[in-house]
Scaffold this active site. Structure first.
Site, PDB file in Angstrom:
ATOM      1  N   HIS A 191     -13.103 117.163  20.121  1.00  0.00           N
ATOM      2  CA  HIS A 191     -12.741 117.798  21.393  1.00  0.00           C
ATOM      3  C   HIS A 191     -12.214 119.204  21.095  1.00  0.00           C
ATOM      4  O   HIS A 191     -11.408 119.384  20.180  1.00  0.00           O
ATOM      5  CB  HIS A 191     -11.671 116.959  22.100  1.00  0.00           C
ATOM      6  CG  HIS A 191     -11.258 117.560  23.401  1.00  0.00           C
ATOM      7  ND1 HIS A 191     -12.071 117.512  24.525  1.00  0.00           N
ATOM      8  CD2 HIS A 191     -10.152 118.253  23.761  1.00  0.00           C
ATOM      9  CE1 HIS A 191     -11.466 118.147  25.510  1.00  0.00           C
ATOM     10  NE2 HIS A 191     -10.309 118.606  25.077  1.00  0.00           N
ATOM     11  N   GLU A 215      -9.947 105.815  27.520  1.00  0.00           N
ATOM     12  CA  GLU A 215      -9.441 107.000  28.229  1.00  0.00           C
ATOM     13  C   GLU A 215     -10.129 108.251  27.698  1.00  0.00           C
ATOM     14  O   GLU A 215     -10.266 108.411  26.484  1.00  0.00           O
ATOM     15  CB  GLU A 215      -7.935 107.154  27.996  1.00  0.00           C
ATOM     16  CG  GLU A 215      -7.094 105.998  28.479  1.00  0.00           C
ATOM     17  CD  GLU A 215      -7.214 105.797  29.976  1.00  0.00           C
ATOM     18  OE1 GLU A 215      -7.155 106.791  30.718  1.00  0.00           O
ATOM     19  OE2 GLU A 215      -7.391 104.642  30.394  1.00  0.00           O
TER      20      GLU A 215
END
Ligand code: GRF
Length: 213
Positions: A110, A144
């Protein structure tokens, strides 16, 4: 024995390329055995072809639900004997069932220093927030989005004239170091999870990349 890795992509695949390049080293502990794209004709597929790695397109649009799409990917990964899944610019949310099935065996990169700036447009948001340090994170995947125990982070300074594009380019260079490092640590079984925390058996500082520029 090298660990068999499946890489999930949706686009240009520069992180896939970094993993392919790292895995070309005979001493690297992982083999990129399969690439799956949810989008046809993306550049990542050409990268797989050039490297001689089997690639499969599983268009998410062909499936009635996220669960069915994920089940199709799961079957293909299992059939190929994949042991570790790497998300590399894979632009689909995952169903809880798929996340559970690969828990502890699936990692993502990320483009921010998590837990800051989850989600999209991270570089623009980092500029707007005025942070002086930005970067990227490789983490274990949970259900998540952009959550899960952190394995490796690389920090880059935010320079005064940065635009989202110049900052993204500086971060991307570090992504290409952080991801192969994190996969190596996974493939060598150097990662144990303790609650939200990944404990990585690496030399001090071995999970932090901190270039000066
Ligand atoms: C990277 O910035 C990665 O961190 C994010 O999506 C981008 C993918 O780029 N998850 P590429 O397809 O690997 O070039």
């Amino acid at each position: 024995m090298k660990k068999k890795v499946g890489v999930l992509v949706s686009g240009r695949g520069s992180n896939l390329q970094a993993l392919l390049d790292a895995a070309a080293d005979p001493d690297y502990p992982a083999e990129i055995a399969l690439v799956i794209s949810n989008i046809p004709d993306v550049y990542a597929l050409q990268r797989a072809a050039t490297a001689g790695v089997p690639a499969v397109v599983i268009p998410h649009k062909d499936f009635g639900s996220r669960e069915e799409f994920d089940a199709a990917m799961h079957m293909v990964l299992e059939a190929a004997g994949i042991e570790i899944v790497c998300l590399a610019g894979f632009m689909r949310l995952l169903s809880p069932g798929f996340a559970k099935a690969w828990e502890g065996r699936m990692i993502n990169i990320h483009p921010s220093l998590l837990p800051s700036f989850k989600g999209l447009h991270t570089h623009q948001r980092a500029l707007e927030a005025g942070v002086k340090l930005h970067g990227c994170t490789v983490h274990l995947v949970t259900a998540e989005l952009d959550d899960g125990p952190i394995l490796v982070q690389a920090a880059v300074p935010v320079l005064k004239d940065d635009t989202a594009d110049t900052l993204a380019a500086r971060v991307l260079k570090q992504e290409h170091k952080a991801y192969p490092l994190a996969l190596k640590l996974m493939a060598e079984d150097k990662v144990t999870v303790d609650g939200n925390r990944a404990r990585v058996d690496a030399p001090a500082g071995g999970t932090l990349i901190n270039p000066k520029s």
